[in-house]
Motif scaffolding. Structure first.
Motif, PDB file in Angstrom:
ATOM      1  N   THR A   1      15.924   1.110  -7.533  1.00 10.72           N
ATOM      2  CA  THR A   1      16.160  -0.267  -7.326  1.00 10.72           C
ATOM      3  C   THR A   1      15.745  -0.445  -5.743  1.00 10.72           C
ATOM      4  N   GLY A   2      15.199  -1.742  -5.631  1.00 11.82           N
ATOM      5  CA  GLY A   2      14.922  -1.974  -4.142  1.00 11.82           C
ATOM      6  C   GLY A   2      14.132  -3.199  -4.207  1.00 11.82           C
ATOM      7  N   ALA A   3      13.085  -3.571  -3.218  1.00 14.03           N
ATOM      8  CA  ALA A   3      12.320  -4.663  -2.912  1.00 14.03           C
ATOM      9  C   ALA A   3      11.297  -4.758  -4.159  1.00 14.03           C
ATOM     10  N   LYS A   4      10.622  -5.846  -4.365  1.00  8.62           N
ATOM     11  CA  LYS A   4       9.482  -5.832  -5.144  1.00  8.62           C
ATOM     12  C   LYS A   4       8.351  -4.973  -4.971  1.00  8.62           C
ATOM     13  N   THR A   5       7.953  -4.106  -5.978  1.00  5.77           N
ATOM     14  CA  THR A   5       6.805  -3.225  -5.519  1.00  5.77           C
ATOM     15  C   THR A   5       5.437  -4.105  -5.666  1.00  5.77           C
TER      16      THR A   5
ATOM     17  N   LEU B   1       9.001  -6.812   3.889  1.00  3.49           N
ATOM     18  CA  LEU B   1       9.889  -7.322   4.823  1.00  3.49           C
ATOM     19  C   LEU B   1      10.420  -8.829   4.031  1.00  3.49           C
ATOM     20  N   PRO B   2      11.079  -8.422   3.069  1.00  8.42           N
ATOM     21  CA  PRO B   2      11.391  -9.689   2.428  1.00  8.42           C
ATOM     22  C   PRO B   2      12.558 -10.415   2.941  1.00  8.42           C
ATOM     23  N   PHE B   3      12.731 -11.682   2.390  1.00  8.21           N
ATOM     24  CA  PHE B   3      13.854 -12.816   3.086  1.00  8.21           C
ATOM     25  C   PHE B   3      14.929 -12.136   2.369  1.00  8.21           C
TER      26      PHE B   3
ATOM     27  N   LEU C   1      12.809  -3.443   6.391  1.00  4.42           N
ATOM     28  CA  LEU C   1      11.846  -2.910   5.935  1.00  4.42           C
ATOM     29  C   LEU C   1      12.475  -2.335   4.591  1.00  4.42           C
ATOM     30  N   THR C   2      11.671  -2.477   3.652  1.00  8.07           N
ATOM     31  CA  THR C   2      11.869  -1.840   2.211  1.00  8.07           C
ATOM     32  C   THR C   2      10.848  -0.872   1.799  1.00  8.07           C
ATOM     33  N   GLY C   3      11.022  -0.265   0.688  1.00 11.27           N
ATOM     34  CA  GLY C   3       9.840   0.260   0.126  1.00 11.27           C
ATOM     35  C   GLY C   3       9.335  -0.356  -0.953  1.00 11.27           C
ATOM     36  N   THR C   4       7.868  -0.564  -0.844  1.00 17.82           N
ATOM     37  CA  THR C   4       7.259  -1.620  -1.995  1.00 17.82           C
ATOM     38  C   THR C   4       6.322  -0.482  -2.804  1.00 17.82           C
ATOM     39  N   VAL C   5       5.910   0.785  -2.550  1.00 22.61           N
ATOM     40  CA  VAL C   5       5.102   1.613  -3.336  1.00 22.61           C
ATOM     41  C   VAL C   5       6.059   2.184  -4.429  1.00 22.61           C
TER      42      VAL C   5
END
Length: 405
Positions: free
Chosen positions: A34-38, A154-156, A162-166
């Motif tokens: 789970t996390g931000a959009k990749t 860097l999503p709203f 900072l998140t992981g997107t890879v």
């Protein structure tokens, strides 16, 4: 001809490459899904398949390396095994669905792999370097995602953190990995096991990543863990004393001169009410503690869950264990932490001991606002690394030594 009365020194062996690969796969398993959009769409089912595949492969590699099932006695893993058994018993009522039993299976496989790898736990620093390399590689993917897609990284919805997107990673995850890499690298440099230029190549970008995550738990864990580790080296290392003194004066400078910036970083734009409730955690905690429970649930919990209550994350190791494994689980977790602390205190000063103390302190400080001490997680891996560093190997154990060349 050698004098038969003189025993030859035991051969020195290195951590096998295949065992290091198994450790890397364990880390991949605990990354989550789970996390931000990749940047490249990655269905959660695919990421879960990858993480579980990594765990299964790690177990197969460890079993192939240790087919005779030679284990080192280890109190930390023994207590974790008791916790796994308790988790199975608590999950049999299926209150959490069949997912609880699947999590128990994952936990058991995770612990089995660690038990198989104890054959090479000898207090050496090879596993520390592998830990740094693997989490460093994860941080590199985070930076790559930031370069490729700053908006996603860097999503709203995460407040610009900072998140992981890879690979999908939340800000607390990224902050945790950065803090552990920084702390262990500093200690390797202090012990003379790493050149300064190589240490800076790791520390500087990792610290920048940590700042961009705005993860207060990771920052406090890094500071507290490093200070405690330096204190443990006070009498044996002049460099540690100098660095400790520098940190104290540097901290005072930051507080006095940059106090406003530090406060802004810690607040993350939150209101005073939101900050005082630990970003809403306190409300979830109160609801969890106020919920009615049976006597058996008080004692043994409801079984392994996704670390949430009423759809919201619990974000506390102690309350997550209370919810899933009850008061008995809390006793077991407190026992294995106490064992690690006592053993670390009793060991003579050394680079391995300093790294172990940093990891133990970090996990203790993070346990208040992060879950992970009661199930397969990065925190249990950090503590397993600490346990491996605290092992004292008798010189009369030839079965654990490679044959001399």
């Amino acid at each position: 001809m050698l004098d038969p009365a003189v025993r030859p020194a035991p051969a020195i062996r290195s951590f096998p490459k295949a065992a290091a690969i198994a450790w890397t796969l364990l880390i991949i398993n605990t990354l989550g899904s789970t996390g931000a959009k990749t940047v490249i769409p990655l269905p959660r089912s695919v990421s879960q398949l990858i993480t579980m595949g990594a765990l299964g492969t790690a177990f197969i590699i460890a079993l192939a390396l240790n087919p005779r099932l030679k284990f080192r006695p280890n109190a930390y893993l023994f207590l974790l095994t008791l916790l796994a058994v308790l988790s199975v018993v608590a999950s049999l009522n299926l209150e959490g669905g069949f997912g609880a039993l699947f999590r128990c299976f994952r936990f058991a496989l995770f612990l089995s792999t660690l038990w198989l790898l104890t054959r090479w736990w000898d207090g050496g620093l090879d596993l520390v370097r592998q830990h740094i390399r693997t989490y460093g590689a994860v941080l590199v993917t985070v930076v790559i995602g930031l370069v490729l897609s700053p908006g996603n990284a860097l999503p709203f919805e995460y407040g610009g953190r900072l998140t992981g997107t890879v690979w999908p990673l939340t800000p607390p995850q990224v902050g945790q990995y950065a803090a552990v890499v920084i702390g262990l690298t500093i200690l390797l440099w202090l012990s003379g096991k790493l050149e300064r230029k190589h240490a800076l190549v790791v520390i500087v970008p990792a610290f920048a990543v940590l700042l961009l995550t705005h993860t207060r738990t990771a920052m406090l864990g890094l500071v507290v863990g490093t200070i405690v580790a330096l204190i443990s080296q006070w009498m044996s290392s002049a460099r540690a004393r100098k660095v400790f003194t520098g940190l104290i004066f540097g901290g005072l400078f930051v507080v006095v001169v940059l106090g406003g910036l530090v406060q802004t970083w810690f607040l993350r734009g939150q209101s005073e009410e939101n900050f005082s409730s630990l970003t809403g955690r306190a409300k979830v905690w109160d609801a969890l503690l106020d919920a009615p429970r049976t006597t058996l649930e008080y004692l043994f919990g409801v079984g392994l869950t996704d670390k949430s209550y009423d759809g919201l994350p619990i974000d506390s190791s102690w309350l997550a264990v209370y919810h899933e494994q009850g008061y008995v689980g809390i006793v077991i977790v407190a026992a294995y932490l106490l064992v690690l602390v006592v053993v670390a205190v009793l060991r003579p000063p050394s680079p391995a001991r300093a790294c172990a103390i940093f990891l133990i302190t970090y996990c203790l400080s993070a346990s208040y606002t992060e879950a992970g001490l009661g199930d397969a997680s990065p925190y249990l891996l950090h503590l397993a690394l600490a346990a491996s560093l605290l092992v004292r190997v008798p010189t009369d154990e030839p079965e654990f030594l490679e044959e001399p060349a």
